[in-house]
Design an enzyme around this catalytic site. Structure first.
Site, PDB file in Angstrom:
ATOM      1  N   ASN A  23       0.812  -1.215   0.000  1.00 45.45           N
ATOM      2  CA  ASN A  23       0.000   0.000   0.000  1.00 45.45           C
ATOM      3  C   ASN A  23       0.845   1.264   0.000  1.00 45.45           C
ATOM      4  OD1 ASN A  23      -2.408  -1.393  -0.081  1.00 45.45           O
ATOM      5  ND2 ASN A  23      -2.702  -1.372   2.140  1.00 45.45           N
ATOM      6  N   ARG A  96      -7.365  -0.276  -8.517  1.00 45.75           N
ATOM      7  CA  ARG A  96      -7.958   1.024  -8.234  1.00 45.75           C
ATOM      8  C   ARG A  96      -6.917   2.081  -7.879  1.00 45.75           C
ATOM      9  NH1 ARG A  96     -13.491   1.260  -7.338  1.00 45.75           N
ATOM     10  NH2 ARG A  96     -13.163   3.156  -6.127  1.00 45.75           N
ATOM     11  N   CYS A 120     -15.960  -2.160  -7.583  1.00 49.11           N
ATOM     12  CA  CYS A 120     -15.132  -2.657  -6.495  1.00 49.11           C
ATOM     13  C   CYS A 120     -15.903  -3.710  -5.736  1.00 49.11           C
ATOM     14  CB  CYS A 120     -14.752  -1.516  -5.559  1.00 49.11           C
ATOM     15  SG  CYS A 120     -13.815  -2.077  -4.144  1.00 49.11           S
ATOM     16  N   PRO A 126     -16.008   5.467  -3.508  1.00 44.26           N
ATOM     17  CA  PRO A 126     -15.989   6.449  -4.584  1.00 44.26           C
ATOM     18  C   PRO A 126     -14.708   7.271  -4.577  1.00 44.26           C
ATOM     19  CG  PRO A 126     -17.386   7.207  -2.793  1.00 44.26           C
ATOM     20  CD  PRO A 126     -16.987   5.803  -2.451  1.00 44.26           C
ATOM     21  N   VAL A 127     -14.384   7.829  -5.750  1.00 46.77           N
ATOM     22  CA  VAL A 127     -13.209   8.689  -5.857  1.00 46.77           C
ATOM     23  C   VAL A 127     -13.610  10.158  -5.756  1.00 46.77           C
ATOM     24  CG1 VAL A 127     -11.906   7.015  -7.222  1.00 46.77           C
ATOM     25  CG2 VAL A 127     -13.378   8.677  -8.379  1.00 46.77           C
ATOM     26  N   ASP A 128     -14.823  10.426  -5.297  1.00 45.64           N
ATOM     27  CA  ASP A 128     -15.290  11.808  -5.189  1.00 45.64           C
ATOM     28  C   ASP A 128     -14.332  12.673  -4.372  1.00 45.64           C
ATOM     29  OD1 ASP A 128     -17.418  10.887  -6.588  1.00 45.64           O
ATOM     30  OD2 ASP A 128     -18.927  11.251  -5.043  1.00 45.64           O
ATOM     31  N   LEU A 129     -13.847  12.155  -3.248  1.00 46.92           N
ATOM     32  CA  LEU A 129     -12.955  12.943  -2.396  1.00 46.92           C
ATOM     33  C   LEU A 129     -11.653  13.272  -3.119  1.00 46.92           C
ATOM     34  CD1 LEU A 129     -13.329  11.344   1.160  1.00 46.92           C
ATOM     35  CD2 LEU A 129     -14.537  13.285   0.174  1.00 46.92           C
ATOM     36  N   ILE A 332     -15.249   0.205   8.684  1.00 50.67           N
ATOM     37  CA  ILE A 332     -14.562   0.945   7.624  1.00 50.67           C
ATOM     38  C   ILE A 332     -15.234   0.751   6.271  1.00 50.67           C
ATOM     39  CG2 ILE A 332     -12.354   1.369   6.492  1.00 50.67           C
ATOM     40  CD1 ILE A 332     -12.382   2.050   9.467  1.00 50.67           C
TER      41      ILE A 332
END
Length: 432
Positions: A23, A96, A120, A126-129, A332
């Site tokens: 990661n 991702r 996913c 989401p990738v909004d942030l 989470i």
């Protein structure tokens, strides 16, 4: 497709060296796009995910050179020139985290076209942030036919970024973009995972000015240019925790080396509470258990330094044969108990309701054919197979190859009876 077969009953005794953190490595690789000079990453894991990202970086114009160094595997990445700002779906869909090339591309070249990651298997992520953070830095974002079109012809500008909830990926993405922005950026409600501190150390070695990683507020003073550097990837705390759980499950004594046990304190406390022996060493940690049955304990996943969601599946496997009843709460991610039905095929007694699972320990698991649903779930089935009577066969192990380097070799060196059964070429679904 390849499968892994485990014959249960063997204790684990030996030494397992912990690999570099996946990661962290994949975000450090993306950081190579921020400079026209070489970035040398040591203690690099050799995984499917790092290979996927290497292919994407090569498509963008970078040179990716994998080699063996004095400190293990290393990768030298050199993006002397960005020849393309286009990250196509066929590459981004495979992992991702490859979406995180968007920020560095905008920061360095002022424009990019990057595919949205797609679906996913672990609920909504989401990738909004990510996009909101880039917009706060001055990028103009348009979404069209599954692609993000981003422009910042006059460069990015420092900004105040406040995340409504903690997101590791969005925090990392904001850091990667802001280091070349004009002015000061403050990231509020930032994720505090140790991989963020690792990213900060690497970026600063490249000439960036980043402070506060590992705390809820990160301050970045933008610079005009970054340069090359050499950086050693942090040990993989999830791999470390996984083998710690495996040792507690199978019994015996395993020494984890090249590790930093403070990164998994929340897990080690639970292992001790369950009855396993934990001895911290200069170079890692020793996990041991005699024939005494473990006690059931409760866990609740939380952002770092709490109990890691990426260790939840492994811990559930451990609790399947513990004495008593364990409650496992997942806070989470949604839909992250997909391993429970597969563990039940091995004889586990598990009830799932919403974000909580109740595990009632059984005397013995029985080997069976099971199927991996995601990366962490797949390794939980291997852990359960270590104690199941007879043979357990895990299919769809391309998930395992994404996050665990030489798993069969490391477990086998400690006495586990585990082998890979080669199959047809694997395509695999989209990766998270």
């Amino acid at each position: 497709m390849d499968r892994i077969a485990i014959t249960g009953g063997a204790q684990l005794n030996g030494i397992i060296p912990v690999s570099g953190a996946k990661n962290s490595a994949i975000k450090l690789m993306a950081a190579s796009l921020l400079t026209d000079q070489p970035l040398r990453l040591t203690n690099m894991p050799r995984l499917a995910d790092t290979k996927f990202l290497g292919k994407l970086l090569t498509r963008l114009g970078a040179q990716v050179d994998e080699r063996e160094g004095l400190d293990g595997s290393e990768t030298v990445l050199h993006a002397a020139e960005i020849t393309s700002g286009f990250a196509p779906y066929d590459l981004v869909r495979q992992m991702r985290a490859s979406f995180n090339v968007l920020g560095p591309l905008i920061a360095r070249t002022g424009q990019a076209k990057v595919s949205l990651p797609g679906g996913c298997t672990i609920g909504a992520r989401p990738v909004d942030l990510h996009l909101q953070a880039l917009e706060a830095l001055g990028a103009k974002i348009d979404l069209h036919e599954g692609y993000v079109y981003a422009q910042a012809p006059r460069g990015l500008k420092g900004a105040e970024i406040t995340f409504p909830f903690v997101s590791v990926g969005a925090t990392e993405h904001a850091m990667l973009a802001a280091v070349l922005a004009d002015g000061v950026t403050h990231i509020h409600n930032a994720a505090c995972e140790p991989e963020l501190l690792d990213l900060q150390i690497c970026l600063n070695a490249m000439g960036a000015k980043v402070e506060g990683a590992g705390t809820p507020t990160i301050t970045i003073t933008g610079v005009a240019k970054l340069h090359g550097a050499t950086h050693s990837v942090i040990p993989d705390r999830i791999e470390m925790g996984t083998y710690a759980v495996a040792a507690a499950m199978a019994g015996g004594e395993v020494q984890l080396t090249r590790a930093r046990p403070e990164l998994i304190d929340s897990l080690l406390v639970k292992l001790e509470e369950a009855g396993a022996g934990v001895v911290r060493t200069e170079d890692g940690v020793i996990i041991k258990r005699d024939g005494t049955r473990l006690n059931a304990v409760d866990v609740e996943t939380q952002p770092y330094p709490g109990f890691a969601t990426d260790l939840q599946a492994q811990f559930m496997a451990l609790m399947t044969t513990a004495k008593g009843e364990s409650r496992i709460r997942e806070t989470i991610f949604e839909n992250r108990f997909m391993h429970a039905p597969e563990l039940m095929r091995l004889g586990a007694d598990i009830s799932v309701s919403g974000g909580e699972a109740i595990v009632r320990g059984v005397d013995r698991l029985e080997g069976a054919e099971v199927m991996a649903t995601d990366l962490r779930a797949s390794v939980s089935l291997v852990i359960a197979g270590l104690v199941a009577r007879g043979e357990t066969t895990v299919s769809r192990i391309y998930h395992l190859d994404r996050g665990f380097e030489r798993l069969e070799e490391k477990l086998g060196a400690c006495g586990a009876q585990v082998r890979r059964i080669k199959g047809d070429a694997e395509g695999g679904p989209d990766h998270d």
